[in-house]
Design a protein around this motif. Structure first.
Motif, mmCIF file in Angstrom:
data_model
loop_
_atom_site.group_PDB
_atom_site.id
_atom_site.type_symbol
_atom_site.label_atom_id
_atom_site.label_comp_id
_atom_site.label_asym_id
_atom_site.label_seq_id
_atom_site.Cartn_x
_atom_site.Cartn_y
_atom_site.Cartn_z
ATOM 1 N N HIS A 96 8.992 11.948 1.827
ATOM 2 C CA HIS A 96 8.211 10.964 1.073
ATOM 3 C C HIS A 96 9.078 9.811 0.570
ATOM 4 N N VAL A 97 10.339 10.076 0.265
ATOM 5 C CA VAL A 97 11.242 8.975 -0.084
ATOM 6 C C VAL A 97 11.398 8.046 1.117
ATOM 7 N N GLY A 98 11.469 8.613 2.313
ATOM 8 C CA GLY A 98 11.544 7.799 3.523
ATOM 9 C C GLY A 98 10.306 6.934 3.692
ATOM 10 N N ARG A 99 9.131 7.491 3.427
ATOM 11 C CA ARG A 99 7.898 6.709 3.514
ATOM 12 C C ARG A 99 7.880 5.594 2.481
ATOM 13 N N LEU A 100 8.354 5.905 1.271
ATOM 14 C CA LEU A 100 8.412 4.889 0.219
ATOM 15 C C LEU A 100 9.359 3.768 0.628
ATOM 16 N N ARG A 101 10.498 4.131 1.200
ATOM 17 C CA ARG A 101 11.465 3.132 1.656
ATOM 18 C C ARG A 101 10.851 2.203 2.701
ATOM 19 N N ASP A 134 9.145 18.705 -9.596
ATOM 20 C CA ASP A 134 8.466 19.004 -10.858
ATOM 21 C C ASP A 134 7.636 17.817 -11.333
ATOM 22 N N ARG A 135 8.237 16.628 -11.281
ATOM 23 C CA ARG A 135 7.588 15.439 -11.817
ATOM 24 C C ARG A 135 6.426 14.966 -10.953
ATOM 25 N N VAL A 136 6.608 14.985 -9.649
ATOM 26 C CA VAL A 136 5.666 14.330 -8.742
ATOM 27 C C VAL A 136 4.613 15.293 -8.200
ATOM 28 N N TRP A 137 5.038 16.503 -7.854
ATOM 29 C CA TRP A 137 4.112 17.469 -7.276
ATOM 30 C C TRP A 137 3.568 18.456 -8.312
ATOM 31 N N GLY A 138 4.342 18.697 -9.367
ATOM 32 C CA GLY A 138 3.926 19.670 -10.371
ATOM 33 C C GLY A 138 4.578 21.018 -10.137
ATOM 34 N N HIS A 192 0.841 -1.193 0.000
ATOM 35 C CA HIS A 192 0.000 0.000 0.000
ATOM 36 C C HIS A 192 0.879 1.247 0.000
ATOM 37 N N LEU A 193 0.646 2.105 -0.992
ATOM 38 C CA LEU A 193 1.376 3.366 -1.078
ATOM 39 C C LEU A 193 0.373 4.516 -1.167
ATOM 40 N N GLY A 194 0.716 5.639 -0.574
ATOM 41 C CA GLY A 194 -0.071 6.840 -0.747
ATOM 42 C C GLY A 194 0.122 7.377 -2.151
ATOM 43 N N PRO A 195 -0.726 8.321 -2.591
ATOM 44 C CA PRO A 195 -0.636 8.858 -3.959
ATOM 45 C C PRO A 195 0.730 9.451 -4.293
ATOM 46 N N THR A 196 1.334 10.172 -3.353
ATOM 47 C CA THR A 196 2.631 10.788 -3.622
ATOM 48 C C THR A 196 3.723 9.741 -3.741
ATOM 49 N N GLU A 197 3.717 8.750 -2.839
ATOM 50 C CA GLU A 197 4.726 7.696 -2.897
ATOM 51 C C GLU A 197 4.567 6.876 -4.181
ATOM 52 N N PHE A 198 3.313 6.681 -4.609
ATOM 53 C CA PHE A 198 3.070 5.951 -5.854
ATOM 54 C C PHE A 198 3.690 6.695 -7.034
ATOM 55 N N ARG A 199 3.484 8.013 -7.101
ATOM 56 C CA ARG A 199 4.047 8.802 -8.203
ATOM 57 C C ARG A 199 5.577 8.838 -8.143
ATOM 58 N N LEU A 200 6.109 8.884 -6.936
ATOM 59 C CA LEU A 200 7.570 8.833 -6.788
ATOM 60 C C LEU A 200 8.123 7.531 -7.356
ATOM 61 N N LEU A 201 7.534 6.416 -6.939
ATOM 62 C CA LEU A 201 8.023 5.121 -7.403
ATOM 63 C C LEU A 201 7.881 5.006 -8.916
ATOM 64 N N ALA A 202 6.753 5.491 -9.457
ATOM 65 C CA ALA A 202 6.555 5.438 -10.906
ATOM 66 C C ALA A 202 7.641 6.225 -11.631
ATOM 67 N N THR A 203 7.990 7.380 -11.106
ATOM 68 C CA THR A 203 9.033 8.209 -11.718
ATOM 69 C C THR A 203 10.368 7.474 -11.749
ATOM 70 N N PHE A 204 10.734 6.854 -10.641
ATOM 71 C CA PHE A 204 12.005 6.128 -10.581
ATOM 72 C C PHE A 204 11.995 4.903 -11.494
#
Length: 235
Positions: free
Chosen positions: A207-212, A190-194, A163-175
């Motif tokens: 948010h990278v910490g949360r994703l980790r 720019d990529r994740v927040w706009g 389970h990922l929050g919307p921001t963590e999901f976009r971060l992972l997608a970007t990477f």
């Protein structure tokens, strides 16, 4: 100007550079119908400004436009590391082979001769996105044991749902779209927040910490590395 209303960081953004009103309206209508956010420019100077201000994911670029030609706009964008990855489909009434070759050698990723089939053009747009930003067109992507399904909005690690929050999901997608690439905190903002959102770069670290932590619940190692003084990279 921006043609679509609501735009999210995961919605594909297309810059249409076309000085003919009728052509521009047809392109905007069909792109919006496909779910793309659309930004338009009528000349080369405005196009370069919008690339800097809007950060489009793809550019439809007419060759014969006022002030700065489409060919020169393409050349300038492909000379800069920041804008080089943006796919450019050049549109032109120039049908000779020498013109097509010239456009492609200048850096265009595709070349279509006017009058073109709008159905074929939309297919080529989707094809470019599948190569450059697969998440934006709903393609499932994988890296190691991590699978990301953008349409279902799900992430699996070693087959287990995470389970990922919307921001963590976009971060992972970007990477996952660019494994090995080092993203600075500013680029991730720019990529994740706009670009229109004003927040501190330290928010990226949070948010990278949360994703980790979310990924580590499922596997013993974490492929996202910190590059000191530069940012983050996957793999």
């Amino acid at each position: 100007m921006t043609q679509s209303g609501s735009n999210t960081p995961l919605q594909p953004k297309v810059l249409v550079v076309e000085d003919e009103d009728a052509q521009r309206e047809v392109l905007c209508y069909n792109l919006a119908s496909e779910g793309f956010a659309v930004v338009t420019a009528e000349d080369g100077e405005k196009a370069l400004e919008l690339v800097e201000d809007e950060g489009p994911d793809l550019i439809l670029l007419d060759w014969m436009i006022p002030k700065i030609s489409g060919l020169e706009v393409c050349r300038r964008l492909k000379m800069q590391a920041k804008t080089r990855p943006i796919p450019i489909i050049m549109l032109s009434a120039r049908a000779e082979e020498v013109d097509r070759v010239r456009g492609l050698e200048t850096g265009a990723d595709d070349y279509m001769v006017k009058p073109y089939s709008i159905v074929e053009l939309m297919a080529r747009v989707r094809s470019q996105f599948r190569r450059s930003r697969p998440v934006l067109v709903g393609s499932v992507i994988e890296f190691g044991n991590i699978t990301l399904d953008p349409e279902a909005y799900r992430v699996y690690v070693e087959g287990k749902a995470v389970h990922l929050g919307p921001t963590e999901f976009r971060l992972l997608a970007t990477f996952m779209e660019r494994p090995g690439r080092v993203f600075s905190r500013e680029q991730l903002l720019d990529r994740v927040w706009g670009r229109e959102v004003l927040i501190d770069t330290r928010t990226v670290d949070v948010h990278v910490g949360r994703l980790r932590r979310a990924i580590l619940q499922t596997r013993g190692d974490y492929p996202l590395r910190t590059v000191r003084g530069a940012g983050y990279a996957l793999g």
